[in-house]
Design a protein around this motif. Sequence first.
Motif, mmCIF file in Angstrom:
data_model
loop_
_atom_site.group_PDB
_atom_site.id
_atom_site.type_symbol
_atom_site.label_atom_id
_atom_site.label_comp_id
_atom_site.label_asym_id
_atom_site.label_seq_id
_atom_site.Cartn_x
_atom_site.Cartn_y
_atom_site.Cartn_z
ATOM 1 N N LEU A 154 -17.444 -1.781 9.622
ATOM 2 C CA LEU A 154 -16.356 -1.810 8.640
ATOM 3 C C LEU A 154 -16.343 -0.624 7.650
ATOM 4 O O LEU A 154 -15.343 0.085 7.557
ATOM 5 C CB LEU A 154 -16.345 -3.166 7.911
ATOM 6 N N PRO A 155 -17.441 -0.347 6.915
ATOM 7 C CA PRO A 155 -17.347 0.743 5.932
ATOM 8 C C PRO A 155 -17.150 2.115 6.573
ATOM 9 O O PRO A 155 -16.428 2.955 6.011
ATOM 10 C CB PRO A 155 -18.687 0.674 5.186
ATOM 11 N N TYR A 156 -17.743 2.331 7.731
ATOM 12 C CA TYR A 156 -17.629 3.654 8.368
ATOM 13 C C TYR A 156 -16.189 3.913 8.808
ATOM 14 O O TYR A 156 -15.677 5.035 8.700
ATOM 15 C CB TYR A 156 -18.590 3.767 9.552
ATOM 16 N N VAL A 157 -15.538 2.872 9.310
ATOM 17 C CA VAL A 157 -14.150 3.035 9.741
ATOM 18 C C VAL A 157 -13.238 3.210 8.529
ATOM 19 O O VAL A 157 -12.328 4.036 8.543
ATOM 20 C CB VAL A 157 -13.700 1.842 10.606
ATOM 21 N N LEU A 158 -13.506 2.474 7.464
ATOM 22 C CA LEU A 158 -12.685 2.640 6.255
ATOM 23 C C LEU A 158 -12.818 4.058 5.736
ATOM 24 O O LEU A 158 -11.848 4.666 5.284
ATOM 25 C CB LEU A 158 -13.093 1.620 5.189
ATOM 26 N N GLU A 159 -14.025 4.604 5.810
ATOM 27 C CA GLU A 159 -14.225 5.989 5.379
ATOM 28 C C GLU A 159 -13.446 6.950 6.270
ATOM 29 O O GLU A 159 -12.833 7.910 5.789
ATOM 30 C CB GLU A 159 -15.717 6.348 5.403
ATOM 31 N N TYR A 160 -13.443 6.662 7.560
ATOM 32 C CA TYR A 160 -12.698 7.513 8.493
ATOM 33 C C TYR A 160 -11.187 7.459 8.211
ATOM 34 O O TYR A 160 -10.496 8.468 8.206
ATOM 35 C CB TYR A 160 -12.993 7.078 9.933
ATOM 36 N N ASN A 161 -10.696 6.241 7.934
ATOM 37 C CA ASN A 161 -9.259 6.071 7.684
ATOM 38 C C ASN A 161 -8.856 6.417 6.249
ATOM 39 O O ASN A 161 -7.675 6.412 5.927
ATOM 40 C CB ASN A 161 -8.843 4.612 7.945
ATOM 41 N N LEU A 162 -9.835 6.674 5.408
ATOM 42 C CA LEU A 162 -9.626 6.710 3.951
ATOM 43 C C LEU A 162 -8.327 7.362 3.474
ATOM 44 O O LEU A 162 -7.547 6.741 2.750
ATOM 45 C CB LEU A 162 -10.830 7.366 3.256
ATOM 46 N N GLU A 163 -8.068 8.610 3.886
ATOM 47 C CA GLU A 163 -6.905 9.298 3.321
ATOM 48 C C GLU A 163 -5.589 8.675 3.757
ATOM 49 O O GLU A 163 -4.576 8.814 3.074
ATOM 50 C CB GLU A 163 -6.950 10.794 3.635
ATOM 51 N N THR A 164 -5.595 7.977 4.879
ATOM 52 C CA THR A 164 -4.361 7.336 5.362
ATOM 53 C C THR A 164 -4.119 6.001 4.666
ATOM 54 O O THR A 164 -2.992 5.533 4.585
ATOM 55 C CB THR A 164 -4.455 7.092 6.889
ATOM 56 N N ILE A 165 -5.205 5.382 4.170
ATOM 57 C CA ILE A 165 -5.068 4.018 3.652
ATOM 58 C C ILE A 165 -5.467 3.915 2.187
ATOM 59 O O ILE A 165 -5.734 2.822 1.678
ATOM 60 C CB ILE A 165 -5.930 3.022 4.473
ATOM 61 N N ARG A 166 -5.514 5.070 1.524
ATOM 62 C CA ARG A 166 -6.022 5.098 0.144
ATOM 63 C C ARG A 166 -5.372 4.021 -0.731
ATOM 64 O O ARG A 166 -6.050 3.295 -1.459
ATOM 65 C CB ARG A 166 -5.790 6.497 -0.434
ATOM 66 N N GLU A 167 -4.047 3.915 -0.653
ATOM 67 C CA GLU A 167 -3.355 2.989 -1.541
ATOM 68 C C GLU A 167 -3.698 1.517 -1.264
ATOM 69 O O GLU A 167 -4.178 0.823 -2.170
ATOM 70 C CB GLU A 167 -1.853 3.233 -1.455
ATOM 71 N N PRO A 168 -3.473 1.030 -0.033
ATOM 72 C CA PRO A 168 -3.801 -0.386 0.201
ATOM 73 C C PRO A 168 -5.289 -0.679 -0.005
ATOM 74 O O PRO A 168 -5.645 -1.730 -0.554
ATOM 75 C CB PRO A 168 -3.393 -0.624 1.659
ATOM 76 N N LEU A 169 -6.142 0.259 0.403
ATOM 77 C CA LEU A 169 -7.577 0.010 0.254
ATOM 78 C C LEU A 169 -7.948 -0.096 -1.223
ATOM 79 O O LEU A 169 -8.771 -0.936 -1.614
ATOM 80 C CB LEU A 169 -8.374 1.127 0.944
#
Lengths: 181, 395
Positions: free
Chosen positions: B289-304
Amino acid sequence: MLAKRIQPMVFQARRYYVELMFQVMGRALQAVSEVDENVQNEARALPDGFLFEMMVMPDGSRLIVEHTGQGRFHYHGNTAPRPVDLSIQFKHIAHAFLVLSFQEKTSVAFANDRMLVDGDISYAVRMTRVLNRLESFILPKLIAQRAVKEYPADLRLPKKLISAARIYLKVATNFVETARA
Amino acid sequence: MTNKYYEFFCPVKVIAGKAALEHIPYELTGMGAKRPMIVTDKGVRAAGLLEPVIAACEESGLEITTIYDDVPPDSSTTVVRDIAGIYRQEKCDSIIAIGGGSAIDTGKAVNILVSEGGDDIAKYSGAGVLKHPLKPFFVVPTTAGTGSEVTSVAVITDENKGVKLPFTSSFLLPNAAIIDPRMTLTLPPHITAATAMDAMTHATEAFTCMAKNPLSDAYATAAIKKVSQSLLKVMDNPKDSDGRLELAQASTMAGIAFSNSMVGLVHALGHATGAICHLPHGLCMSLYLPYVLEYNLETIREPLGELLLHLEGPEVFAATPASRRAEASISAIRKLRDALYKRCQLPRTLKETGKVTENQLDHIAEMALDDGSIMFNPKEVSLDDARAVLRRAWA
Ligand SMILES: [Fe+2]
């Protein structure tokens, strides 16, 4: 029936456009599979003789391509020589139009429940990547960015395809305008 | 975005809380069912979880007609055919699946056969094949994680062909899901942790992936809040039945969220890792979970960033500048994983699992790229990207 009387022109135009785009994509899939290594690599994982169909429900336009081996696609027009292995089905021609006129990304269309997959999901994922790659080939960068999640950095357009894309794009923009009016 | 469009569907009646099991007879008779069959596994039976269900039915004068308790962890077409045979022989008229993902999927598949006829479940594989409602079907989950009680999917292995057959139809959804804290009270710590993290991942991916929508968002955020508030409490006090109920509800809510908005790369990697290295699904979810969130970070900054409110509560949320909230959400998840590691050694890296070797990473990456979930990941994933995430998750 009522709808038909009100806006016959727009509907006809949309149907014609979807049919045309299926033909464009079918031919382009075949062409791209002859020149692009990326597409070939994706396609190689498909079984030889694998038949892929994209169609509009319930029984509208369709495009059928076959993986003939070594990553090459062959375009069969709108008839399949035998039952297809994977079918991506748009629920309505309006949804096919959204995707094929590049107003909605293929992956977004999946996410939005615009279309259904009948067949092995892993092949569907693979074909979606091939279609993304294809879309970035046949469209100028600006529009392709709208059509795919990420525009590939390593894309070199073969000349033949660029000129082809220009022609089709003209058709496309015309139709988008007609349909929106 | 004016082009935004979504669908949301969940017709499952949720019966949740104290003494929920006692509602089963009423629900069954309400649908005209008199001869229910229980589909479950040996573990559930050994844990004594069938007794309260049977007792609840008998007290209302409803006999359980037959019990099949031999569902394997990875259910197969043969098992489904056998159970359907018993169902017919015993003239049953309804199914109660009690267990985790496998028992529930088996129940769904059996329901196809006994409702539609025939012995060959493979015939019904795929999407939209079923055209009619099936027999009355009830689900009692005994793990708080999979969310299978509210999904319209079942996966059954075809042993002869060595493939997994997917079945998708809204008719697979049970008529009711019965969430009773008694059913998860004895769940061992590492399974409690892993399954809760599965639910957490369902909710987080539902909230950050491409098919997110306002209704699934509501379920996802509520689920995240419940897991954040209750998981460690339950880990420290396993008999906390209020906490157990919170986790069970979170799992169902996360299930409703992701079945309407799909999951992403965490699940794609997890499915591949499960298949190759035989690691439990929930463990893989927690791990990636955290590694994928880091990978997606710039695309999902707002919802995350928004999720921080549900992960850490209003005080932390308010004290964190908006530009740092996405990172803070990832930290909160890491913190939770550390706490779980301390309590039950739930692995945080592939190395810590002790069951993955470095030379398997490429195979996992390749397989993940063919997984259906990857389609809904907000960021396009190439083979190199998948490899990079795996390397970060290694140690
Ligand atoms: Fe999951």
